[in-house]
Design a protein around this motif. Structure first.
Motif, short mmCIF file in Angstrom:
data_model
loop_
_atom_site.label_atom_id
_atom_site.label_comp_id
_atom_site.label_asym_id
_atom_site.label_seq_id
_atom_site.Cartn_x
_atom_site.Cartn_y
_atom_site.Cartn_z
N GLN A 115 -5.76 -2.59 -4.11
CA GLN A 115 -6.98 -2.68 -5.35
C GLN A 115 -7.41 -0.32 -5.08
O GLN A 115 -6.92 -0.40 -5.56
N LYS A 116 -7.06 -0.13 -3.47
CA LYS A 116 -7.51 1.44 -3.50
C LYS A 116 -6.68 2.07 -4.33
O LYS A 116 -7.70 3.33 -5.07
N TRP B 91 0.87 3.83 -2.73
CA TRP B 91 0.38 5.12 -3.08
C TRP B 91 1.72 6.00 -3.81
O TRP B 91 0.79 6.94 -4.23
N LYS C 117 -9.02 -4.81 -0.84
CA LYS C 117 -9.47 -3.87 -1.40
C LYS C 117 -8.25 -3.07 -1.41
O LYS C 117 -8.68 -1.44 -1.61
N GLU C 118 -8.00 -2.80 0.06
CA GLU C 118 -7.94 -1.30 0.47
C GLU C 118 -6.24 -0.69 0.23
O GLU C 118 -5.93 -0.24 0.10
N ASN C 119 -5.76 -1.96 -0.33
CA ASN C 119 -4.45 -1.90 0.33
C ASN C 119 -3.62 -2.23 -1.29
O ASN C 119 -2.28 -1.88 -2.19
N THR D 256 -9.88 -1.25 -12.53
CA THR D 256 -8.40 -2.18 -11.69
C THR D 256 -8.91 -3.80 -11.88
O THR D 256 -7.95 -4.85 -12.02
N VAL E 206 -7.91 1.80 -8.16
CA VAL E 206 -9.01 2.80 -8.11
C VAL E 206 -8.98 4.28 -8.00
O VAL E 206 -9.29 5.09 -9.22
N THR E 207 -8.10 4.71 -6.87
CA THR E 207 -7.83 6.09 -6.73
C THR E 207 -6.87 7.29 -8.08
O THR E 207 -7.84 8.12 -8.21
N GLU F 218 -13.22 0.56 -10.31
CA GLU F 218 -13.19 -0.73 -9.92
C GLU F 218 -13.36 -1.74 -10.85
O GLU F 218 -12.34 -2.97 -11.07
N SER G 137 0.96 -1.23 0.41
CA SER G 137 -0.33 -0.36 -0.03
C SER G 137 0.79 1.43 0.15
O SER G 137 0.38 2.37 -0.95
N GLU H 61 -9.35 7.53 -11.21
CA GLU H 61 -10.92 8.23 -10.50
C GLU H 61 -10.15 10.19 -10.73
O GLU H 61 -10.45 10.67 -10.80
#
Length: 184
Positions: free
Chosen positions: A121-122, A64, A117-119, A145, A125-126, A142, A60, A129
Motif C-alpha cells: 500500500q505505502k 518503489w 500496508k508497508e510493502n 489506494t 499511497v506515496t 489511502e 516493495s 501523494e
C-alpha cells in the motif's frame, strides 16, 4: 533447506491458498520427511508468514522502483506496478486476503496486515501523494489506494486473461466514468 522450503511453500500457498496447502505436501515436493520442516519452522503458519515476508519485501522494492521512475506518468506507473504484481504475485488476491483475515492467528494476521500496508500500500499511497496529478479533494491517498486494489484484484488473478483490460480499468479509475465535456 530453509530457503528451499520457502520456495516450495510459496508455490503451494500462492496456487492453493493457506487451507489448501499442507506441510506434508511441502515435504513430499522436497523429497524430505515432514519432521525436517519442523526443524526449521514451528508449523504451517510460521512458514506462511515467512513466505509473505520474503514476497512482500520483493514486492516493495519493485513497487518503489516503479513509483520513483521519472520517465513514467502516473497512469503508466500504476499500470507497471500492477503488471509487476500480476507477473510476480501468482495468487488470487481475494483468496490471499481471506487467508490473512481468517486462516491464521490474530497475531500473525496483524503482522501480515502491517506487511501489506508497508510493502504493498505505502508505495502507491506515496505515489498519489507526491504526484503532480492530484487526486480530488476529500479523497485520501489511502482510500484511493484501497479502492484501486479492489478494482484491480480481478486483473491480478493469473487464472483470468484480463491483462489487456488493466490499462482501461486504470484509466477509468483515474479519470472517472462521467464525460464532463459537452458534446459538439
Amino acid at each position: 533447506m530453509y530457503e528451499q522450503i520457502l520456495q516450495v511453500a510459496e508455490s503451494f500457498f500462492m496456487q492453493q491458498g493457506y487451507h489448501g496447502t499442507s506441510t506434508r505436501q511441502i515435504a513430499d515436493a522436497l523429497g524430505i520427511k515432514q519432521p525436517n520442516i519442523y526443524y526449521h519452522f514451528k508449523g504451517k503458519e510460521a512458514i506462511y508468514f515467512e513466505v509473505m515476508v520474503t514476497l512482500s519485501q520483493e514486492v516493495s522494492v519493485n513497487l518503489w522502483r516503479i513509483a520513483e521512475d521519472p520517465a513514467l506518468t502516473l497512469a503508466e506507473k500504476i499500470y507497471e506496478m500492477f503488471a509487476f504484481l500480476k507477473r510476480r504475485h501468482p495468487v488470487n488476491f481475494y483468496m490471499m486476503m481471506n487467508d490473512i483475515q481468517h486462516s491464521v492467528s490474530k497475531d500473525t494476521s496483524f503482522k501480515l496486515y502491517l506487511l501489506w500496508k508497508e510493502n504493498y500500500q505505502k508505495p502507491i499511497v506515496t505515489l498519489f501523494e507526491s504526484s503532480d496529478t492530484k487526486i480530488r479533494g476529500g479523497v485520501s491517498a489511502e482510500f484511493a489506494t484501497s479502492q484501486l486494489f479492489i478494482l484491480l484484484a480481478a486483473h491480478l488473478d493469473v487464472n483470468q486473461q484480463t491483462h489487456d483490460q488493466m490499462a482501461p480499468a486504470i484509466d477509468l479509475f483515474l479519470h472517472g466514468l462521467i464525460n464532463e465535456t459537452p458534446e459538439a
